[in-house]
Design a protein around this motif. Structure first.
Motif, PDB file in Angstrom:
ATOM      1  N   PRO A 103      62.243  40.004  33.557  1.00  0.00           N
ATOM      2  CA  PRO A 103      61.498  40.965  32.976  1.00  0.00           C
ATOM      3  C   PRO A 103      60.232  40.154  32.104  1.00  0.00           C
ATOM      4  CG  PRO A 103      63.632  41.482  32.374  1.00  0.00           C
ATOM      5  CD  PRO A 103      63.853  40.007  32.859  1.00  0.00           C
ATOM      6  N   PHE A 104      60.451  38.853  31.768  1.00  0.00           N
ATOM      7  CA  PHE A 104      59.254  38.295  31.317  1.00  0.00           C
ATOM      8  C   PHE A 104      58.414  37.997  32.307  1.00  0.00           C
ATOM      9  CE2 PHE A 104      57.522  34.119  30.357  1.00  0.00           C
ATOM     10  CZ  PHE A 104      56.538  34.496  29.365  1.00  0.00           C
ATOM     11  N   ILE A 105      58.813  37.364  33.575  1.00  0.00           N
ATOM     12  CA  ILE A 105      57.979  37.125  34.540  1.00  0.00           C
ATOM     13  C   ILE A 105      57.008  38.197  35.085  1.00  0.00           C
ATOM     14  CG2 ILE A 105      58.100  36.180  36.762  1.00  0.00           C
ATOM     15  CD1 ILE A 105      60.488  34.407  36.219  1.00  0.00           C
ATOM     16  N   ALA A 106      57.838  39.314  35.179  1.00  0.00           N
ATOM     17  CA  ALA A 106      57.195  40.796  35.602  1.00  0.00           C
ATOM     18  C   ALA A 106      56.178  41.085  34.781  1.00  0.00           C
ATOM     19  CB  ALA A 106      58.207  41.830  35.723  1.00  0.00           C
ATOM     20  N   SER A 107      56.198  40.537  33.426  1.00  0.00           N
ATOM     21  CA  SER A 107      55.322  41.076  32.473  1.00  0.00           C
ATOM     22  C   SER A 107      53.886  40.133  32.690  1.00  0.00           C
ATOM     23  CB  SER A 107      55.781  40.982  31.096  1.00  0.00           C
ATOM     24  OG  SER A 107      56.111  39.667  30.627  1.00  0.00           O
ATOM     25  N   VAL A 108      54.001  39.054  33.285  1.00  0.00           N
ATOM     26  CA  VAL A 108      52.702  38.162  33.289  1.00  0.00           C
ATOM     27  C   VAL A 108      51.646  38.850  34.371  1.00  0.00           C
ATOM     28  CG1 VAL A 108      51.984  35.916  33.897  1.00  0.00           C
ATOM     29  CG2 VAL A 108      54.252  35.884  32.942  1.00  0.00           C
ATOM     30  N   ASP A 109      50.455  38.656  34.005  1.00  0.00           N
ATOM     31  CA  ASP A 109      49.377  39.441  34.717  1.00  0.00           C
ATOM     32  C   ASP A 109      48.715  38.312  35.400  1.00  0.00           C
ATOM     33  OD1 ASP A 109      47.540  40.949  35.813  1.00  0.00           O
ATOM     34  OD2 ASP A 109      46.551  41.396  33.798  1.00  0.00           O
ATOM     35  N   ILE A 110      49.069  37.852  36.590  1.00  0.00           N
ATOM     36  CA  ILE A 110      48.290  36.780  37.208  1.00  0.00           C
ATOM     37  C   ILE A 110      48.187  37.489  38.773  1.00  0.00           C
ATOM     38  CG2 ILE A 110      50.436  35.544  38.009  1.00  0.00           C
ATOM     39  CD1 ILE A 110      48.769  33.091  37.499  1.00  0.00           C
ATOM     40  N   GLN A 111      46.842  36.872  39.020  1.00  0.00           N
ATOM     41  CA  GLN A 111      46.756  37.162  40.735  1.00  0.00           C
ATOM     42  C   GLN A 111      46.574  36.086  41.395  1.00  0.00           C
ATOM     43  OE1 GLN A 111      46.757  40.571  41.258  1.00  0.00           O
ATOM     44  NE2 GLN A 111      47.128  41.214  39.142  1.00  0.00           N
ATOM     45  N   TRP A 112      46.498  36.347  42.718  1.00  0.00           N
ATOM     46  CA  TRP A 112      46.294  35.132  43.759  1.00  0.00           C
ATOM     47  C   TRP A 112      45.263  34.304  43.430  1.00  0.00           C
ATOM     48  CZ3 TRP A 112      49.825  32.932  46.068  1.00  0.00           C
ATOM     49  CH2 TRP A 112      51.071  33.448  46.444  1.00  0.00           C
ATOM     50  N   PRO A 113      43.864  35.088  43.242  1.00  0.00           N
ATOM     51  CA  PRO A 113      42.677  34.232  42.761  1.00  0.00           C
ATOM     52  C   PRO A 113      42.861  33.224  41.952  1.00  0.00           C
ATOM     53  CG  PRO A 113      42.023  36.424  43.205  1.00  0.00           C
ATOM     54  CD  PRO A 113      43.559  36.340  43.393  1.00  0.00           C
ATOM     55  N   TYR A 114      43.569  33.523  40.739  1.00  0.00           N
ATOM     56  CA  TYR A 114      44.010  32.531  39.705  1.00  0.00           C
ATOM     57  C   TYR A 114      44.683  31.159  40.052  1.00  0.00           C
ATOM     58  CZ  TYR A 114      42.524  36.657  36.804  1.00  0.00           C
ATOM     59  OH  TYR A 114      41.859  37.586  36.179  1.00  0.00           O
ATOM     60  N   LEU A 115      45.639  31.518  40.924  1.00  0.00           N
ATOM     61  CA  LEU A 115      46.523  30.507  41.388  1.00  0.00           C
ATOM     62  C   LEU A 115      45.992  29.529  42.588  1.00  0.00           C
ATOM     63  CD1 LEU A 115      49.825  32.491  42.286  1.00  0.00           C
ATOM     64  CD2 LEU A 115      49.392  30.676  40.325  1.00  0.00           C
ATOM     65  N   TRP A 116      44.793  30.166  43.350  1.00  0.00           N
ATOM     66  CA  TRP A 116      44.057  29.317  44.216  1.00  0.00           C
ATOM     67  C   TRP A 116      42.911  28.614  43.368  1.00  0.00           C
ATOM     68  CZ3 TRP A 116      42.938  34.230  47.687  1.00  0.00           C
ATOM     69  CH2 TRP A 116      44.382  34.842  48.253  1.00  0.00           C
ATOM     70  N   ILE A 117      42.417  29.216  42.313  1.00  0.00           N
ATOM     71  CA  ILE A 117      41.538  28.209  41.554  1.00  0.00           C
ATOM     72  C   ILE A 117      42.130  26.998  40.771  1.00  0.00           C
ATOM     73  CG2 ILE A 117      40.090  28.291  39.572  1.00  0.00           C
ATOM     74  CD1 ILE A 117      39.092  31.154  40.301  1.00  0.00           C
ATOM     75  N   ALA A 118      43.453  27.505  40.472  1.00  0.00           N
ATOM     76  CA  ALA A 118      44.034  26.206  39.716  1.00  0.00           C
ATOM     77  C   ALA A 118      44.417  25.410  40.750  1.00  0.00           C
ATOM     78  CB  ALA A 118      45.599  27.088  39.241  1.00  0.00           C
ATOM     79  N   ALA A 119      44.978  25.681  42.028  1.00  0.00           N
ATOM     80  CA  ALA A 119      45.434  24.686  42.770  1.00  0.00           C
ATOM     81  C   ALA A 119      44.054  23.859  43.609  1.00  0.00           C
ATOM     82  CB  ALA A 119      45.986  25.476  44.287  1.00  0.00           C
ATOM     83  N   SER A 120      43.000  24.327  43.377  1.00  0.00           N
ATOM     84  CA  SER A 120      41.956  23.821  43.772  1.00  0.00           C
ATOM     85  C   SER A 120      41.205  22.671  43.051  1.00  0.00           C
ATOM     86  CB  SER A 120      40.573  24.665  44.386  1.00  0.00           C
ATOM     87  OG  SER A 120      40.147  25.519  43.050  1.00  0.00           O
ATOM     88  N   LEU A 121      41.695  22.698  41.825  1.00  0.00           N
ATOM     89  CA  LEU A 121      41.097  21.777  40.741  1.00  0.00           C
ATOM     90  C   LEU A 121      41.394  20.407  41.145  1.00  0.00           C
ATOM     91  CD1 LEU A 121      42.033  23.526  37.345  1.00  0.00           C
ATOM     92  CD2 LEU A 121      39.923  23.514  38.545  1.00  0.00           C
ATOM     93  N   GLY A 122      42.578  19.979  41.764  1.00  0.00           N
ATOM     94  CA  GLY A 122      43.090  18.594  42.060  1.00  0.00           C
ATOM     95  C   GLY A 122      41.842  18.018  43.316  1.00  0.00           C
ATOM     96  N   GLY A 123      41.709  18.798  44.335  1.00  0.00           N
ATOM     97  CA  GLY A 123      40.511  18.637  45.155  1.00  0.00           C
ATOM     98  C   GLY A 123      39.129  18.393  44.581  1.00  0.00           C
ATOM     99  N   LEU A 124      38.951  18.993  43.635  1.00  0.00           N
ATOM    100  CA  LEU A 124      37.683  19.044  42.888  1.00  0.00           C
ATOM    101  C   LEU A 124      37.477  17.894  42.190  1.00  0.00           C
ATOM    102  CD1 LEU A 124      34.772  20.326  42.287  1.00  0.00           C
ATOM    103  CD2 LEU A 124      35.743  21.636  40.220  1.00  0.00           C
ATOM    104  N   LEU A 125      38.434  17.680  41.219  1.00  0.00           N
ATOM    105  CA  LEU A 125      38.367  16.187  40.495  1.00  0.00           C
ATOM    106  C   LEU A 125      38.564  14.987  41.258  1.00  0.00           C
ATOM    107  CD1 LEU A 125      41.174  17.420  37.727  1.00  0.00           C
ATOM    108  CD2 LEU A 125      38.560  17.389  37.464  1.00  0.00           C
ATOM    109  N   ALA A 126      39.160  15.222  42.481  1.00  0.00           N
ATOM    110  CA  ALA A 126      39.066  13.745  43.470  1.00  0.00           C
ATOM    111  C   ALA A 126      37.679  13.437  44.081  1.00  0.00           C
ATOM    112  CB  ALA A 126      40.056  14.274  44.634  1.00  0.00           C
ATOM    113  N   LEU A 127      36.885  14.278  43.760  1.00  0.00           N
ATOM    114  CA  LEU A 127      35.577  14.206  44.281  1.00  0.00           C
ATOM    115  C   LEU A 127      34.814  12.987  43.434  1.00  0.00           C
ATOM    116  CD1 LEU A 127      33.901  17.731  44.755  1.00  0.00           C
ATOM    117  CD2 LEU A 127      34.764  16.141  46.434  1.00  0.00           C
TER     118      LEU A 127
END
Length: 225
Positions: free
Chosen positions: A176-200
């Protein structure tokens, strides 16, 4: 469907080292193929994009063994199909749980390489004898491929089995707690891309990132007022 995923993983793991066939082990390719296999392209490709962005700064060069992207990507796709998850809030936990498999796959691959080195002396002795009827190179290559295949098969089977029961317990207790979290795929993609950006390693990139975070913060505050 999920029962034959071990063979699927073991086969595509060979494209990392044993069989050179281009980019077939990349997450986007695996996501597309698993989408065709499961019938859910949207979820499979969303998972593949996350892992493609997350490990964007890891380049296989020299003796460096890159993260085992096949392990994390395929495990997440298999578990998503097994649980019937399609929403980002559900799959966020699955993605986090599958991330360590990329590093565990490197440990397995490194151990296999050390094991393969045992055949070096056999190859040297064969070469010193000159032309020989004994097909030593063929035997070494075949044994290496088979060893990689069955090791990958057992590694993936045991990993998915453990993750399946662990995640089932987590969702049973905190579903129930996980179902209440409001998160979409673009948020996860942006978070995942931070590593590549910082590696520049570029100050301009860091400045753009900081400006974007500050601007997003002001935007969120403006909407909440």
């Amino acid at each position: 469907m999920v029962g034959g995923c071990q063979f699927f993983f073991a086969f595509f793991s060979l494209f990392r080292t044993s069989i050179n066939a281009g980019l077939l082990e990349r997450p986007l390719v695996l996501g597309f193929i698993w989408g065709a296999f499961s019938g859910d392209y949207q979820t499979s490709l969303s998972i593949a994009i996350f892992f493609e962005l997350f490990w964007l700064d890891n380049i296989p060069a020299g003796t460096y063994i890159p993260p085992h992207l096949t392990a994390s990507t395929l495990a997440a796709c298999v578990l998503a199909t097994s649980f019937g998850f399609t929403q980002a809030r559900q799959l966020m936990i699955v993605l986090l749980a599958c991330l360590p498999l990329a590093r565990l796959g490197v440990v397995m691959e490194s151990s296999l390489r050390q094991w393969h080195n045992r055949g070096y002396h056999k190859l040297v002795n064969w070469a010193r004898r000159g032309l020989s009827d004994d097909p030593v190179p063929k035997k070494l290559v075949l044994s290496s491929i088979l060893r990689n295949f069955f090791s990958s098969f057992l590694f993936f089977w045991s990993s998915v089995l453990v993750l399946h029961y662990a995640l089932r317990a987590i969702f049973h207790k905190w579903g129930p707690f996980i179902a209440s979290v409001d998160i979409q795929w673009p948020y996860l993609w942006i978070a995942a891309s931070l590593g590549g950006l910082l590696a520049l390693r570029l100050r301009r990139a860091y400045a753009v990132l900081a400006f974007g975070i500050i601007l997003s913060g002001f935007f969120v505050l403006a909407l909440s007022v």
